[in-house]
Scaffold this motif. Structure first.
Motif, PDB file in Angstrom:
ATOM      1  N   THR A   1      48.801  73.759  21.185  1.00  0.00           N
ATOM      2  CA  THR A   1      47.365  73.913  21.378  1.00  0.00           C
ATOM      3  C   THR A   1      47.016  73.385  22.765  1.00  0.00           C
ATOM      4  OG1 THR A   1      47.018  71.783  20.249  1.00  0.00           O
ATOM      5  CG2 THR A   1      46.791  73.783  18.931  1.00  0.00           C
ATOM      6  N   ILE A   2      46.070  74.054  23.419  1.00  0.00           N
ATOM      7  CA  ILE A   2      45.777  73.743  24.820  1.00  0.00           C
ATOM      8  C   ILE A   2      44.305  73.372  24.972  1.00  0.00           C
ATOM      9  CG2 ILE A   2      45.917  74.578  27.195  1.00  0.00           C
ATOM     10  CD1 ILE A   2      47.941  76.690  26.136  1.00  0.00           C
ATOM     11  N   ASP A   3      44.063  72.103  25.248  1.00  0.00           N
ATOM     12  CA  ASP A   3      42.705  71.585  25.447  1.00  0.00           C
ATOM     13  C   ASP A   3      41.825  71.967  24.251  1.00  0.00           C
ATOM     14  OD1 ASP A   3      40.856  70.056  26.756  1.00  0.00           O
ATOM     15  OD2 ASP A   3      40.640  71.370  28.483  1.00  0.00           O
ATOM     16  N   SER A   4      40.512  72.223  24.467  1.00  0.00           N
ATOM     17  CA  SER A   4      39.583  72.607  23.381  1.00  0.00           C
ATOM     18  C   SER A   4      39.873  71.805  22.105  1.00  0.00           C
ATOM     19  CB  SER A   4      39.690  74.104  23.090  1.00  0.00           C
ATOM     20  OG  SER A   4      39.429  74.857  24.233  1.00  0.00           O
ATOM     21  N   PRO A   5      39.824  70.470  22.172  1.00  0.00           N
ATOM     22  CA  PRO A   5      40.298  69.652  21.044  1.00  0.00           C
ATOM     23  C   PRO A   5      39.530  69.850  19.748  1.00  0.00           C
ATOM     24  CG  PRO A   5      39.160  68.299  22.666  1.00  0.00           C
ATOM     25  CD  PRO A   5      39.362  69.636  23.291  1.00  0.00           C
ATOM     26  N   ASP A   6      38.231  70.139  19.817  1.00  0.00           N
ATOM     27  CA  ASP A   6      37.469  70.305  18.582  1.00  0.00           C
ATOM     28  C   ASP A   6      38.008  71.455  17.752  1.00  0.00           C
ATOM     29  OD1 ASP A   6      35.809  68.171  19.126  1.00  0.00           O
ATOM     30  OD2 ASP A   6      34.326  69.385  20.173  1.00  0.00           O
ATOM     31  N   PHE A   7      38.483  72.498  18.405  1.00  0.00           N
ATOM     32  CA  PHE A   7      39.086  73.621  17.702  1.00  0.00           C
ATOM     33  C   PHE A   7      40.571  73.366  17.467  1.00  0.00           C
ATOM     34  CE2 PHE A   7      41.131  77.727  17.287  1.00  0.00           C
ATOM     35  CZ  PHE A   7      40.255  78.447  16.483  1.00  0.00           C
ATOM     36  N   SER A   8      41.270  73.005  18.520  1.00  0.00           N
ATOM     37  CA  SER A   8      42.727  72.898  18.476  1.00  0.00           C
ATOM     38  C   SER A   8      43.214  71.895  17.439  1.00  0.00           C
ATOM     39  CB  SER A   8      43.258  72.493  19.857  1.00  0.00           C
ATOM     40  OG  SER A   8      43.019  73.498  20.812  1.00  0.00           O
ATOM     41  N   LEU A   9      42.612  70.724  17.421  1.00  0.00           N
ATOM     42  CA  LEU A   9      43.118  69.679  16.533  1.00  0.00           C
ATOM     43  C   LEU A   9      42.794  69.970  15.074  1.00  0.00           C
ATOM     44  CD1 LEU A   9      42.473  66.501  18.689  1.00  0.00           C
ATOM     45  CD2 LEU A   9      44.485  67.984  18.583  1.00  0.00           C
ATOM     46  N   ARG A  10      41.752  70.728  14.820  1.00  0.00           N
ATOM     47  CA  ARG A  10      41.470  71.157  13.444  1.00  0.00           C
ATOM     48  C   ARG A  10      42.511  72.163  12.964  1.00  0.00           C
ATOM     49  NH1 ARG A  10      36.561  69.473  15.334  1.00  0.00           N
ATOM     50  NH2 ARG A  10      35.150  68.511  13.803  1.00  0.00           N
ATOM     51  N   VAL A  11      42.918  73.042  13.875  1.00  0.00           N
ATOM     52  CA  VAL A  11      44.006  73.968  13.537  1.00  0.00           C
ATOM     53  C   VAL A  11      45.287  73.177  13.250  1.00  0.00           C
ATOM     54  CG1 VAL A  11      45.523  75.776  14.443  1.00  0.00           C
ATOM     55  CG2 VAL A  11      43.053  75.911  14.834  1.00  0.00           C
ATOM     56  N   ALA A  12      45.612  72.234  14.122  1.00  0.00           N
ATOM     57  CA  ALA A  12      46.831  71.437  13.949  1.00  0.00           C
ATOM     58  C   ALA A  12      46.803  70.643  12.646  1.00  0.00           C
ATOM     59  CB  ALA A  12      47.007  70.497  15.138  1.00  0.00           C
ATOM     60  N   LYS A  13      45.637  70.164  12.253  1.00  0.00           N
ATOM     61  CA  LYS A  13      45.518  69.384  11.009  1.00  0.00           C
ATOM     62  C   LYS A  13      45.890  70.230   9.803  1.00  0.00           C
ATOM     63  CE  LYS A  13      42.239  66.621   8.315  1.00  0.00           C
ATOM     64  NZ  LYS A  13      40.838  66.097   8.261  1.00  0.00           N
ATOM     65  N   ILE A  14      45.392  71.459   9.765  1.00  0.00           N
ATOM     66  CA  ILE A  14      45.706  72.353   8.646  1.00  0.00           C
ATOM     67  C   ILE A  14      47.185  72.709   8.649  1.00  0.00           C
ATOM     68  CG2 ILE A  14      45.239  74.620   7.640  1.00  0.00           C
ATOM     69  CD1 ILE A  14      42.414  74.425   8.829  1.00  0.00           C
ATOM     70  N   VAL A  15      47.719  72.968   9.828  1.00  0.00           N
ATOM     71  CA  VAL A  15      49.139  73.326   9.941  1.00  0.00           C
ATOM     72  C   VAL A  15      50.018  72.175   9.473  1.00  0.00           C
ATOM     73  CG1 VAL A  15      50.981  73.858  11.594  1.00  0.00           C
ATOM     74  CG2 VAL A  15      48.779  75.043  11.743  1.00  0.00           C
ATOM     75  N   LYS A  16      49.690  70.955   9.889  1.00  0.00           N
ATOM     76  CA  LYS A  16      50.497  69.794   9.492  1.00  0.00           C
ATOM     77  C   LYS A  16      50.420  69.546   7.982  1.00  0.00           C
ATOM     78  CE  LYS A  16      52.875  67.865  12.748  1.00  0.00           C
ATOM     79  NZ  LYS A  16      54.350  67.861  12.621  1.00  0.00           N
ATOM     80  N   ALA A  17      49.241  69.806   7.417  1.00  0.00           N
ATOM     81  CA  ALA A  17      49.077  69.585   5.980  1.00  0.00           C
ATOM     82  C   ALA A  17      49.898  70.585   5.160  1.00  0.00           C
ATOM     83  CB  ALA A  17      47.605  69.703   5.599  1.00  0.00           C
ATOM     84  N   GLY A  18      50.204  71.743   5.747  1.00  0.00           N
ATOM     85  CA  GLY A  18      50.884  72.776   4.993  1.00  0.00           C
ATOM     86  C   GLY A  18      52.288  73.088   5.453  1.00  0.00           C
TER      87      GLY A  18
END
Length: 385
Positions: free
Chosen positions: A90-107
Motif C-alpha cells: 500500500t502506498i501512502d493514503s493511510p486512511d484507505f490503505s491501512l484499512r485494506v491491510a487490516k482486513i487482509v491481515k485478519a483473513g
C-alpha cells in the motif's frame, strides 16, 4: 512473483511507478494487480477502478464519500484475499490503505508493506503502534523516519524519494518549452493549488488574489499552472479569473511521458513558485525552483490539526534540510496579502533557498541508487529474510 499495489493519489502513483520499475528490473516476469494511476499503469498495472476516487483529504471532505470509500476498501481487500499475492504494497493514503491491510491481515498471512511512513514525528504519534498491528514492513522516504517505525515493532528501510533521481530539465528542454507555449523570455511564476478537488476549491481563490497583489508590482511575470488530469477541468474553470495570462498545462492533450516532460521543463524554467503543501515542494527543490508554500484546511479539520500538529513547519524541504528557508502561509496565515508579501521576498532573495534545496536532494539520495530500485530491493530482501 505476484504483487498487489494500492495507491490513492498522484504522489503515490509516482512512487508506485518507480517501485514497479525496480521490481521488474530485479524480478523479470513479476505480475502486478491493484489500484493506481497513469504512471503505475505505464508499468503494466490494470487498475481495478480509477485512482482518483481515493484522492480525498480531510475529515469534512471524506464524509460525503464515506460509504463509497468503505465499499472500495472492502472490494480492494477482498481482491487481495481472492488473488493471494506474495505481497500487498500500500502506498501512502493511510486512511484507505491501512484499512485494506487490516482486513487482509485478519483473513490471511499475506505479507504487508506500506510505502511512505506516516508523519508520526509531526502529529498523532500513536498511529505507528496501530499501524504495526497490520503492517510488516515500511518503506520510508525520509532519513529520520526508520527509528519511529522500528520502535513500534515494524521493519523499516529508508529508501529515498524518487524525485531525487528524476531527470533535471536541461537548458534545451526549457528553451523548447518556452517556444512551444509562446512564453518568450518572461519570468515564470508557477501556481500549484493542489491535485485534489477540495484543496483546489479552497486554495485557488486565495492564490488568485495573492497573484493579483504580487503581479501589480511585478507585471512582467507569466503565470503557469501545471495540473493533473482529474483536476484539469476544475483548474480550467478557475484560472481564467486569475491575472498573469495564466497558462494551464493540460496533461490530457499529450502522452503521459510528454506531460511529465512539460511539467519538468515548467519547473526548471520557473523563477518562482506558489504551491500547496505536499510532495510538490520536493519536486520544486529537485529543479532548484524557489518557492512559497501556502495551505489551509476545512474549518473543522483545521481545528483538529491545530491540536495535534507538533512542528513549526510542514514543508518537506524545511524538514529534510533542517532549515526554515521556505516561507509558509498556513491555516489562518493563508491570506492573499501574506502570500503576496512572501512571494515578493522570495523573488527578491531567491538564493536563500538554494542551499536548503541542495541539501534536501542530497539527503534524499541524489547521486545514489534510484529510490524505486532501492525500494524494490528492500521489499525483496525483507521477504527472503
Amino acid at each position: 512473483m505476484r504483487v498487489f499495489l494500492v495507491a490513492g493519489e498522484p504522489s503515490g502513483d509516482r512512487l508506485g511507478g518507480a517501485l514497479m520499475e525496480g521490481l521488474k528490473t530485479l524480478v523479470p516476469g513479476v505480475q502486478f494487480d491493484g489500484v493506481g494511476g497513469p504512471l503505475m499503469q505505464e508499468q503494466g498495472l490494470v487498475s481495478r477502478f480509477p485512482m482518483s476516487e481515493l484522492s480525498v483529504m480531510g475529515l469534512v471532505e471524506v464524509l460525503p464519500k464515506f460509504f463509497h470509500l468503505k465499499r472500495r476498501i472492502s472490494e480492494t481487500a477482498q481482491a487481495v484475499l481472492d488473488t493471494k499475492p506474495d505481497v500487498l504494497i500500500t502506498i501512502d493514503s493511510p486512511d484507505f490503505s491501512l484499512r485494506v491491510a487490516k482486513i487482509v491481515k485478519a483473513g490471511s498471512h499475506i505479507r504487508t508493506v506500506h510505502y511512505v511512513a506516516p508523519s508520526v514525528w509531526a502529529w498523532r504519534p500513536g498511529r505507528a503502534d496501530k499501524m504495526a498491528k497490520v503492517i510488516d514492513h515500511v518503506l520510508a522516504l525520509l532519513p529520520f523516519e526508520p527509528p519511529y517505525m522500528e520502535r513500534a515493532g515494524m521493519e523499516c528501510d529508508f529508501v529515498g524519494h524518487p524525485v531525487a533521481s528524476e531527470p533535471i530539465a536541461t537548458p534545451q528542454d526549457i528553451s523548447v518549452f518556452r517556444q512551444t507555449f509562446d512564453l518568450g523570455d518572461a519570468p515564470i511564476l508557477l501556481a500549484l493549488p493542489g491535485s485534489r478537488k477540495g484543496e483546489i476549491e479552497r486554495l485557488a481563490p486565495c492564490f488568485g488574489e495573492a497573484l493579483q497583489l504580487f503581479l501589480a508590482e511585478r507585471p512582467d511575470f507569466r503565470v503557469v499552472v501545471p495540473t493533473v488530469g482529474p483536476a484539469t477541468d476544475l483548474i480550467n474553470s478557475i484560472v481564467p479569473n486569475w491575472p498573469g495570462n495564466a497558462l494551464v498545462l493540460d496533461p490530457r492533450k499529450v502522452s503521459a511521458s510528454q506531460a511529465t516532460a512539460h511539467k519538468r521543463a515548467a519547473f526548471g524554467a520557473a523563477d518562482l513558485a506558489l504551491a500547496a503543501s505536499g510532495t510538490v515542494s520536493l519536486e520544486l527543490a529537485a529543479q532548484n525552483t524557489p518557492m512559497v508554500i501556502a495551505y489551509k484546511l476545512n474549518w473543522l479539520t483545521q481545528k483538529m490539526a491545530e491540536r495535534m500538529v507538533k512542528l513549526d513547519t510542514v514543508t518537506l524541504v524545511n524538514l529534510v534540510s533542517d532549515t526554515r528557508a521556505v516561507p509558509e502561509c498556513l491555516l489562518d496565515d493563508c491570506q492573499p496579502d501574506k502570500i503576496a508579501s512572501a512571494l515578493k521576498h522570495v523573488s527578491e532573495n531567491p538564493t536563500e533557498q538554494y542551499d536548503a534545496m541542495s541539501v534536501t536532494m542530497e539527503r534524499l539520495g541524489r547521486g545514489g541508487e534510484a529510490p524505486g530500485l532501492r525500494a524494490a530491493r528492500a521489499v525483496l530482501e525483507r521477504m527472503r529474510a
